[in-house]
Scaffold this motif. Structure first.
Motif, short mmCIF file in Angstrom:
data_model
loop_
_atom_site.label_atom_id
_atom_site.label_comp_id
_atom_site.label_asym_id
_atom_site.label_seq_id
_atom_site.Cartn_x
_atom_site.Cartn_y
_atom_site.Cartn_z
N HIS A 35 0.83 -1.21 0.00
CA HIS A 35 0.00 0.00 0.00
C HIS A 35 0.86 1.25 0.00
CE1 HIS A 35 -3.05 2.89 1.82
NE2 HIS A 35 -3.57 2.51 0.66
N GLU A 36 1.98 1.21 0.73
CA GLU A 36 2.88 2.35 0.73
C GLU A 36 3.48 2.57 -0.66
OE1 GLU A 36 2.67 0.04 3.01
OE2 GLU A 36 3.05 0.84 5.02
N TYR A 38 2.08 1.79 -3.45
CA TYR A 38 0.97 2.34 -4.24
C TYR A 38 0.82 3.84 -3.98
CZ TYR A 38 -3.92 3.73 -4.92
OH TYR A 38 -5.06 4.42 -5.25
N LEU A 39 0.83 4.24 -2.71
CA LEU A 39 0.66 5.65 -2.38
C LEU A 39 1.78 6.51 -2.95
CD1 LEU A 39 -0.53 5.39 1.33
CD2 LEU A 39 -1.93 5.97 -0.66
N SER A 40 2.96 5.92 -3.08
CA SER A 40 4.09 6.66 -3.63
C SER A 40 3.89 6.98 -5.10
CB SER A 40 5.37 5.85 -3.43
OG SER A 40 6.47 6.50 -4.03
N HIS A 42 1.36 5.51 -8.70
CA HIS A 42 0.47 4.55 -9.36
C HIS A 42 -0.11 5.20 -10.61
CE1 HIS A 42 -2.98 6.77 -7.69
NE2 HIS A 42 -2.35 6.74 -6.52
N SER A 134 0.41 10.16 -7.13
CA SER A 134 0.61 9.62 -5.80
C SER A 134 -0.64 9.87 -4.96
CB SER A 134 1.82 10.27 -5.13
OG SER A 134 1.64 11.67 -5.04
N GLY A 135 -0.68 9.21 -3.80
CA GLY A 135 -1.80 9.40 -2.89
C GLY A 135 -2.93 8.42 -3.15
N PRO A 136 -3.92 8.39 -2.26
CA PRO A 136 -5.04 7.44 -2.37
C PRO A 136 -6.05 7.87 -3.42
CG PRO A 136 -5.38 8.85 -0.48
CD PRO A 136 -4.02 9.22 -1.05
#
Length: 304
Positions: A35-36, A38-40, A42, A134-136
């Motif tokens: 998940h980290e 991914y947040l960096s 995607h 980046s981010g959700p």
């Protein structure tokens, strides 16, 4: 149905504003920070899919390390990712689609017609110089209606029969097949009669699937012919889905054994073989009841 979409095709689709659900399945055995990652970074608009909690039930010895969730649970997750009826879905990861293939297989099994793996995954998108974010991402809740049973599946009994009367492929690394090392499961070796076919042999150095003709030659060398019943297992039913996709590219339809070796090796009454060859079978390639569904027949990474 083809299992792949390439970067230019996906880029064109997104540029045209065509409805596309992007799902990031960033997960590798031994790395709990998917998940980290991914947040960096995607693909723009991609939602994160947690393989351990959304594509699997908790581990149970007699069901394996990554049991499939119930259809109801999976439908709830798919709606949370924003999938609506009629959507085209593209799954990817950053490990040659070894994890994303699990989601591809599950959505296909659930009856979704248009679901694809991004060939080469995040690395191919990045290599093309295309934008990342980046981010959700919090998608709008979807309304997709999913079923089950659209892909062929084998249980332990069927896998044993396939090893004797068809072809059972072991998608793990060759050293695990031979029983030289076993990092996670209680016994080392393979299901007697299974043929070694590591998933690493399905892709090139960039993590893209080999051309269909090359894959066809690979699997024919392992003993597959038109009409041969084929089933695939790995460690816990994750990367075996990658092999199912590769077989489909090559023109063969294969059943998946979801419990895989993590289930088999936890059952002391089931035999385990070691060494480079299945009894009376084809040598290790060195490259690295049944549910019928739509019929199972023709038609180095760690394998999880």
């Amino acid at each position: 149905m083809k299992p792949l979409i390439d970067v230019p095709e996906l880029e064109a689709r997104l540029a045209a504003g065509q409805r596309t659900v992007l799902l990031d399945v960033r997960w590798v055995l031994g790395d709990p920070h998917g998940h980290e990652h991914y947040l960096s970074e995607h693909l723009p608009g991609a939602a994160f899919v947690d393989l351990a909690t959304e594509l699997s039930d908790p581990a149970v010895p007699d069901r394996g390390r990554h049991p499939l969730p119930s259809p109801e649970q999976f439908q709830e997750s798919a709606r949370r990712w924003g999938i609506r009826n009629g959507d085209l879905v593209v799954a990817y990861d950053d490990s040659a689609n070894m994890a994303a293939a699990r989601l591809w297989w599950m959505l296909r099994d659930a009856g979704l017609a248009e679901v694809y793996l991004l060939d080469g995954g995040l690395a191919a998108w990045r290599a093309a110089g295309l934008p990342l974010e980046s981010g959700p991402v919090q998608p709008t809740f979807g309304d997709v209606e999913l079923g089950s049973g659209h892909m062929p599946v084998a249980d332990a009994g069927a896998a044993a029969r396939w090893a004797g009367s068809g072809l059972l492929l072991d998608a793990r690394a060759g050293e695990r097949y031979r029983g030289e090392v076993e990092p996670v499961d209680p016994r080392a070796g393979h299901i007697p009669g299974a043929v070694s076919a590591p998933t690493a042999g399905n892709v090139d150095a960039a993590g893209r699937f080999l051309p269909p003709a090359e894959l066809k030659r690979r699997f024919e060398h392992l003993g597959i012919r038109v009409g041969t019943p084929v089933a695939v297992y790995c460690g816990s039913g994750v990367t075996a889905a990658h092999e199912v996709a590769a077989l489909e590219l090559a023109g063969f339809r294969a059943a998946l054994y979801p419990g895989s070796f993590s289930e088999w090796s936890n059952r002391p009454e089931l035999p385990v073989a070691t060494g480079p060859e299945p009894a009376g079978g084809i040598p290790d390639s060195g490259r690295g009841g049944t549910r019928a569904g739509n019929s199972a027949g023709a038609g180095g990474s760690v394998a999880l």
